[in-house]
Scaffold this motif. Sequence first.
Motif, PDB file in Angstrom:
ATOM      1  N   HIS A 204       0.850  -1.121  -0.363  1.00 13.63           N
ATOM      2  CA  HIS A 204       0.110   0.055  -0.780  1.00 13.63           C
ATOM      3  C   HIS A 204       1.001   0.773   0.399  1.00 13.63           C
ATOM      4  CE1 HIS A 204      -3.786   1.832   0.325  1.00 13.63           C
ATOM      5  NE2 HIS A 204      -3.484   2.485   1.394  1.00 13.63           N
TER       6      HIS A 204
ATOM      7  N   ASP B  48       3.096   4.719   1.122  1.00 11.76           N
ATOM      8  CA  ASP B  48       3.190   5.148   2.059  1.00 11.76           C
ATOM      9  C   ASP B  48       3.684   4.053   3.173  1.00 11.76           C
ATOM     10  OD1 ASP B  48       2.796   7.742   1.430  1.00 11.76           O
ATOM     11  OD2 ASP B  48       1.339   8.572   2.242  1.00 11.76           O
ATOM     12  N   HIS B  49       3.189   2.959   2.966  1.00 12.95           N
ATOM     13  CA  HIS B  49       3.863   1.696   3.805  1.00 12.95           C
ATOM     14  C   HIS B  49       5.229   2.164   3.979  1.00 12.95           C
ATOM     15  CE1 HIS B  49      -0.021  -0.204   4.846  1.00 12.95           C
ATOM     16  NE2 HIS B  49      -0.545   0.932   4.979  1.00 12.95           N
ATOM     17  N   GLY B  50       5.954   2.462   3.624  1.00 15.25           N
ATOM     18  CA  GLY B  50       7.025   2.117   2.582  1.00 15.25           C
ATOM     19  C   GLY B  50       8.207   1.257   2.494  1.00 15.25           C
ATOM     20  N   LYS B  51       7.616   0.875   0.695  1.00 15.76           N
ATOM     21  CA  LYS B  51       8.575   0.234  -0.482  1.00 15.76           C
ATOM     22  C   LYS B  51       9.960   0.839  -0.843  1.00 15.76           C
ATOM     23  CE  LYS B  51       4.761   1.051  -3.227  1.00 15.76           C
ATOM     24  NZ  LYS B  51       3.877   1.698  -1.761  1.00 15.76           N
ATOM     25  N   THR B  52       9.479   2.649  -1.142  1.00 12.60           N
ATOM     26  CA  THR B  52      10.553   3.278  -1.881  1.00 12.60           C
ATOM     27  C   THR B  52      11.370   3.224   0.018  1.00 12.60           C
ATOM     28  OG1 THR B  52       9.007   4.806  -2.903  1.00 12.60           O
ATOM     29  CG2 THR B  52      11.310   5.562  -2.461  1.00 12.60           C
ATOM     30  N   SER B  53      11.643   3.552   0.818  1.00 16.55           N
ATOM     31  CA  SER B  53      12.178   3.753   1.774  1.00 16.55           C
ATOM     32  C   SER B  53      13.022   2.185   2.058  1.00 16.55           C
ATOM     33  CB  SER B  53      11.839   3.915   2.887  1.00 16.55           C
ATOM     34  OG  SER B  53      11.106   4.942   2.972  1.00 16.55           O
TER      35      SER B  53
ATOM     36  N   ASN C  58       6.478  -3.592   8.228  1.00 19.19           N
ATOM     37  CA  ASN C  58       7.359  -2.473   8.612  1.00 19.19           C
ATOM     38  C   ASN C  58       7.247  -1.348   9.355  1.00 19.19           C
ATOM     39  OD1 ASN C  58       9.767  -0.857   7.471  1.00 19.19           O
ATOM     40  ND2 ASN C  58       8.319   0.392   6.012  1.00 19.19           N
ATOM     41  N   LYS C  59       7.788  -0.858  10.108  1.00 14.95           N
ATOM     42  CA  LYS C  59       7.452   0.827  10.689  1.00 14.95           C
ATOM     43  C   LYS C  59       7.664   0.093  12.332  1.00 14.95           C
ATOM     44  CE  LYS C  59       5.099   3.275   7.105  1.00 14.95           C
ATOM     45  NZ  LYS C  59       4.705   5.030   6.831  1.00 14.95           N
TER      46      LYS C  59
ATOM     47  N   ASP D 162       9.276   0.035  13.852  1.00 15.43           N
ATOM     48  CA  ASP D 162      10.549   1.383  14.813  1.00 15.43           C
ATOM     49  C   ASP D 162       9.095   2.567  15.789  1.00 15.43           C
ATOM     50  OD1 ASP D 162      10.480   4.316  13.474  1.00 15.43           O
ATOM     51  OD2 ASP D 162      10.227   2.928  12.264  1.00 15.43           O
ATOM     52  N   LYS D 163       7.786   2.382  15.274  1.00 11.46           N
ATOM     53  CA  LYS D 163       6.949   3.125  15.655  1.00 11.46           C
ATOM     54  C   LYS D 163       6.082   2.576  17.145  1.00 11.46           C
ATOM     55  CE  LYS D 163       5.438   6.313  11.778  1.00 11.46           C
ATOM     56  NZ  LYS D 163       3.598   6.444  10.932  1.00 11.46           N
TER      57      LYS D 163
ATOM     58  N   SER E 287      12.478  -1.871  10.236  1.00 12.70           N
ATOM     59  CA  SER E 287      11.817  -1.109  10.119  1.00 12.70           C
ATOM     60  C   SER E 287      13.392  -0.225   8.903  1.00 12.70           C
ATOM     61  CB  SER E 287      12.705  -0.127  11.343  1.00 12.70           C
ATOM     62  OG  SER E 287      12.837   0.948  11.169  1.00 12.70           O
ATOM     63  N   ALA E 288      12.080   0.041   7.572  1.00  7.61           N
ATOM     64  CA  ALA E 288      13.186   0.733   6.532  1.00  7.61           C
ATOM     65  C   ALA E 288      13.333   2.033   7.195  1.00  7.61           C
ATOM     66  CB  ALA E 288      12.302   0.711   5.586  1.00  7.61           C
ATOM     67  N   LEU E 289      13.423   2.776   7.959  1.00 10.29           N
ATOM     68  CA  LEU E 289      13.670   3.882   7.986  1.00 10.29           C
ATOM     69  C   LEU E 289      14.943   3.898   9.406  1.00 10.29           C
ATOM     70  CD1 LEU E 289      12.488   7.140   8.458  1.00 10.29           C
ATOM     71  CD2 LEU E 289      11.889   6.602  10.306  1.00 10.29           C
TER      72      LEU E 289
HETATM   73  P1  GDP Z   1       5.958   4.315  -0.413  1.00 13.43           P
HETATM   74  O1  GDP Z   1       4.708   4.802  -0.865  1.00 13.43           O
HETATM   75  O2  GDP Z   1       5.373   2.482   0.070  1.00 13.43           O
HETATM   76  O3  GDP Z   1       7.298   4.017  -1.231  1.00 13.43           O
HETATM   77  O4  GDP Z   1       6.382   4.234   1.277  1.00 13.43           O
HETATM   78  P2  GDP Z   1       7.964   5.567   1.362  1.00 13.43           P
HETATM   79  O5  GDP Z   1       8.719   4.356   1.467  1.00 13.43           O
HETATM   80  O6  GDP Z   1       7.493   6.475   0.590  1.00 13.43           O
HETATM   81  O7  GDP Z   1       7.459   6.264   2.993  1.00 13.43           O
HETATM   82  C1  GDP Z   1       6.359   6.551   3.204  1.00 13.43           C
HETATM   83  C2  GDP Z   1       6.845   7.154   4.371  1.00 13.43           C
HETATM   84  O8  GDP Z   1       7.113   6.386   5.536  1.00 13.43           O
HETATM   85  C3  GDP Z   1       7.272   7.972   4.843  1.00 13.43           C
HETATM   86  O9  GDP Z   1       7.443   9.664   5.178  1.00 13.43           O
HETATM   87  C4  GDP Z   1       8.738   7.186   5.586  1.00 13.43           C
HETATM   88  O10 GDP Z   1       9.406   8.457   5.795  1.00 13.43           O
HETATM   89  C5  GDP Z   1       8.042   6.620   6.131  1.00 13.43           C
HETATM   90  N1  GDP Z   1       8.244   5.281   6.708  1.00 13.43           N
HETATM   91  C6  GDP Z   1       9.242   4.457   5.535  1.00 13.43           C
HETATM   92  N2  GDP Z   1       9.622   3.249   6.465  1.00 13.43           N
HETATM   93  C7  GDP Z   1       9.167   3.499   7.469  1.00 13.43           C
HETATM   94  C8  GDP Z   1       9.995   3.060   8.884  1.00 13.43           C
HETATM   95  O11 GDP Z   1      10.746   1.950   8.796  1.00 13.43           O
HETATM   96  N3  GDP Z   1       9.136   3.146  10.201  1.00 13.43           N
HETATM   97  C9  GDP Z   1       8.781   5.106   9.835  1.00 13.43           C
HETATM   98  N4  GDP Z   1       8.856   5.571  11.921  1.00 13.43           N
HETATM   99  N5  GDP Z   1       9.157   5.379   8.816  1.00 13.43           N
HETATM  100  C10 GDP Z   1       8.870   5.226   8.299  1.00 13.43           C
END
Ligand code: GDP
Length: 369
Positions: A87, A89-94, A186-187, A189-190, A222-224
Motif C-alpha cells: 500500500h 506510504d507503507h515504505g516501499k521506496t524507503s 515495516n515501521k 520502530d513506531k 524498519s526501513a527508517l
Molecule cells: P511508499 O509509498 O510505499 O513508497 O512509502 P515511502 O517509502 O515513501 O514511505 C512513506 C512514509 O513512511 C515516509 O514518510 C517514510 O519516511 C515513512 N517510513 C518508511 N519506512 C518507515 C519506517 O520503517 N519507520 C517509520 N517510522 N517511518 C517509515
Amino acid sequence: PEAITIQELANRMAERAVDVIKLLMKQGQMLKINDVIDADTAELIATEMGHTVKRVSEADVEEGLYAEPDHDDDTTPRPPIVTVMGHVDHGKTSLLDALRHANVVSGEAGGITQHIGAYQVEQNGQKITFIDTPGHAAFTAMRARGAKATDIVILVVAADDGVMPQTIEAISHARAAGVPIIVAINKMDKPSANPDHVRTELLRHEVVVESMGGDTLEVEVSALKGTNLDKLLEAILLQSEVLELKANPDRSAEGIVIEAKLDKGRGPVASVLVQRGTLKVGDIVVAGSEWGRVRAMLNDKGEQVQEAGPSTPVEVLGFQGTPDAGDRVAVVENEARGREITEYRQRVKRETLHKSAAGSRGSLEQMMT
Ligand code: GDP
Ligand code: MG
C-alpha cells in the motif's frame, strides 16, 4: 489487409525510395514516401525491380525469436528477481533505498548509484536483483504482455496501519502470477506498531505467515532505522533456494524492458533485465517494435560492462527507437532480421491503430489504402 509504406518496401529491397516512387508514377500512382501501398502492389514493384518476394505472416516473423526453455543440463543457479509491493506510504521506496544503501561497500565511489530501474545487492556472496521501478504499474504492464519478470514479491505492510486496499491488490497480483510472497512488516520502530494485528489481517486474505503456522516467510523490519534488513535478505535467499532458480548463461540473451526513455544526449536508453543467456555489446537486439545494435551497456553503478548474464539489469544504448516498458527483448542474428521483425510489428501496430481510428468509415479507409 496487408500493407507497407514505400519507405519500408525500399528499405527491405535495399533500393532507394525515390526509385520506387518513380516506378509507381509510371503506373499512374502519385505517392509519397510515407504512403502505404497494399501487398499486391508491393509485390508487383518488388518483382519489377528484380527482387524475389516472400510474404511473411506473424508466425513466420516471430518464429525462433524466443528460444526453447533452457534444458536442465545447461543451467546454472541465477539470482532471484524481487519486486517490492504494498500500500502507498507503507515504505516501499524507503525499503528499496535502505536495502540498496545498507549494501554499498564502504569506500565504493561514495556509494554512487545509478537509477536504471533495478539494482543488485549481495548477501553472503549471493546476488539478489531488486526491481525498483514503480511496483504495481510495471508489474501489471509486464503481465499484460505475458512476461514474468519477478520470482519473489516482498509485500510491505506498515505495522501501524495494517492491510489496506493496495495490500490486497498486491496479494492478488502475486497470486495470479504464481509468485511467492515474503511479508515485510515495516515501521516496527513506531510505538503504535502492531505486527500481530497485521498477521491476523493477512490471515483473512489467506496469507498465512510462519508464526501463524503457515509457510509464508515474514520479517519485522524498519526501513527508517535499517532494522532486520539482513534478515529480509536471508529470507529472500531461503525462498529462492526453494524455487531452484536457474538459467543457461551460454546462449543468446532474452529479457525484458523495465524502463525506457529518449535521452537528449544518448538517444534511446532502455533498462533491460536479462532473464536468460548473456547479452553482449555488439549484439543485435529486438524489443517490441524497436531494434538496435548494443553500443554500450551500463550496470546499476553506472559502470560500463561488456556482458550481462541472467538476472542482471543493464542500461542498453544503441536502440533505433525507444521501446516500451514490459517489452520482451531477444537477440537476433543480424540487422536485417531485426528490421524485418520490428517493421512487421510496427505495421501491425499501425494497422490496429488505423482500424480503431477508422471505426465505421472502414470501407472508405479500405478504398483509400
Ligand atoms: P511508499 O509509498 O510505499 O513508497 O512509502 P515511502 O517509502 O515513501 O514511505 C512513506 C512514509 O513512511 C515516509 O514518510 C517514510 O519516511 C515513512 N517510513 C518508511 N519506512 C518507515 C519506517 O520503517 N519507520 C517509520 N517510522 N517511518 C517509515
Ligand atoms: Mg514509493
